[in-house]
Design a protein around this motif. Sequence first.
Motif, PDB file in Angstrom:
ATOM      1  N   ILE A  56     128.092  19.261 -89.229  1.00  0.00           N
ATOM      2  CA  ILE A  56     127.212  18.356 -88.489  1.00  0.00           C
ATOM      3  C   ILE A  56     125.827  18.976 -88.515  1.00  0.00           C
ATOM      4  O   ILE A  56     125.629  20.091 -88.035  1.00  0.00           O
ATOM      5  N   ALA A  57     124.868  18.259 -89.109  1.00  0.00           N
ATOM      6  CA  ALA A  57     123.490  18.754 -89.219  1.00  0.00           C
ATOM      7  C   ALA A  57     122.584  17.914 -88.332  1.00  0.00           C
ATOM      8  O   ALA A  57     122.648  16.684 -88.359  1.00  0.00           O
ATOM      9  N   ALA A  58     121.734  18.566 -87.543  1.00  0.00           N
ATOM     10  CA  ALA A  58     120.771  17.868 -86.693  1.00  0.00           C
ATOM     11  C   ALA A  58     119.570  17.469 -87.545  1.00  0.00           C
ATOM     12  O   ALA A  58     118.853  18.330 -88.051  1.00  0.00           O
ATOM     13  N   ASP A  84     109.431  12.776 -92.562  1.00  0.00           N
ATOM     14  CA  ASP A  84     108.014  12.442 -92.582  1.00  0.00           C
ATOM     15  C   ASP A  84     107.483  12.318 -91.163  1.00  0.00           C
ATOM     16  O   ASP A  84     108.198  11.879 -90.260  1.00  0.00           O
ATOM     17  N   PRO A  85     106.213  12.667 -90.967  1.00  0.00           N
ATOM     18  CA  PRO A  85     105.621  12.526 -89.636  1.00  0.00           C
ATOM     19  C   PRO A  85     105.572  11.049 -89.236  1.00  0.00           C
ATOM     20  O   PRO A  85     105.451  10.177 -90.094  1.00  0.00           O
ATOM     21  N   SER A  86     105.679  10.804 -87.947  1.00  0.00           N
ATOM     22  CA  SER A  86     105.592   9.422 -87.476  1.00  0.00           C
ATOM     23  C   SER A  86     104.153   8.932 -87.652  1.00  0.00           C
ATOM     24  O   SER A  86     103.202   9.724 -87.597  1.00  0.00           O
ATOM     25  N   PRO A  87     103.956   7.637 -87.851  1.00  0.00           N
ATOM     26  CA  PRO A  87     102.600   7.095 -87.998  1.00  0.00           C
ATOM     27  C   PRO A  87     101.710   7.395 -86.785  1.00  0.00           C
ATOM     28  O   PRO A  87     100.505   7.557 -86.928  1.00  0.00           O
ATOM     29  N   LEU A  99     109.405  19.742 -83.644  1.00  0.00           N
ATOM     30  CA  LEU A  99     110.288  19.202 -84.661  1.00  0.00           C
ATOM     31  C   LEU A  99     109.639  19.394 -86.026  1.00  0.00           C
ATOM     32  O   LEU A  99     108.502  19.000 -86.233  1.00  0.00           O
ATOM     33  N   PRO A 100     110.339  20.030 -86.957  1.00  0.00           N
ATOM     34  CA  PRO A 100     109.737  20.315 -88.259  1.00  0.00           C
ATOM     35  C   PRO A 100     109.508  19.043 -89.078  1.00  0.00           C
ATOM     36  O   PRO A 100     110.189  18.039 -88.883  1.00  0.00           O
ATOM     37  N   GLN A 101     108.542  19.112 -89.969  1.00  0.00           N
ATOM     38  CA  GLN A 101     108.170  18.003 -90.844  1.00  0.00           C
ATOM     39  C   GLN A 101     108.353  18.428 -92.296  1.00  0.00           C
ATOM     40  O   GLN A 101     108.362  19.602 -92.612  1.00  0.00           O
ATOM     41  N   GLY A 102     108.418  17.453 -93.181  1.00  0.00           N
ATOM     42  CA  GLY A 102     108.443  17.715 -94.617  1.00  0.00           C
ATOM     43  C   GLY A 102     109.842  17.918 -95.163  1.00  0.00           C
ATOM     44  O   GLY A 102     110.836  17.511 -94.567  1.00  0.00           O
TER      45      GLY A 102
END
Length: 138
Positions: A56-58, A84-87, A99-102
């Motif tokens: 189980i991966a978050a 991806d970052p939220s708009p 929360l990490p991005q990319g």
Amino acid sequence: MANRNSRDWMWSDALQMLARADQLHRQVFRPAAATRALCWEPPIDLLETTGEVQIIAALPGVDPEGVQVFIDEGGALVITGRRDPSPAMRRAMVHRMELPQGQFARRVPLPAGRYGRIDWQAEHGCLTVTLHKAGQAR
């Protein structure tokens, strides 16, 4: 009673700090090839029953359509994709970003054995991968 509560509270804080240190270690000190983009590793749970292994991966905010799951040549499960970052982040002042991005990639060494079918589903911000052990009756 107060002494027990302080120990529980301190133990809880210590576990949270250790988890955060482990997360930072995985993000910062992981060797990366020069040609590969920097990426983060999602936290996982690894469970085993007599007939299957479940990972189980978050993956909060990750589009399941862009996730790849496979077993590599070394016998480890690999989960890759992108968050991806939220708009809203483009026009907002960010006060905190945890929360990490990319790009992300997680390689999970599997318990010894042979695996047949791989099933996976995304639900509630988590990806659940089920590896069915080969030769096990269902």
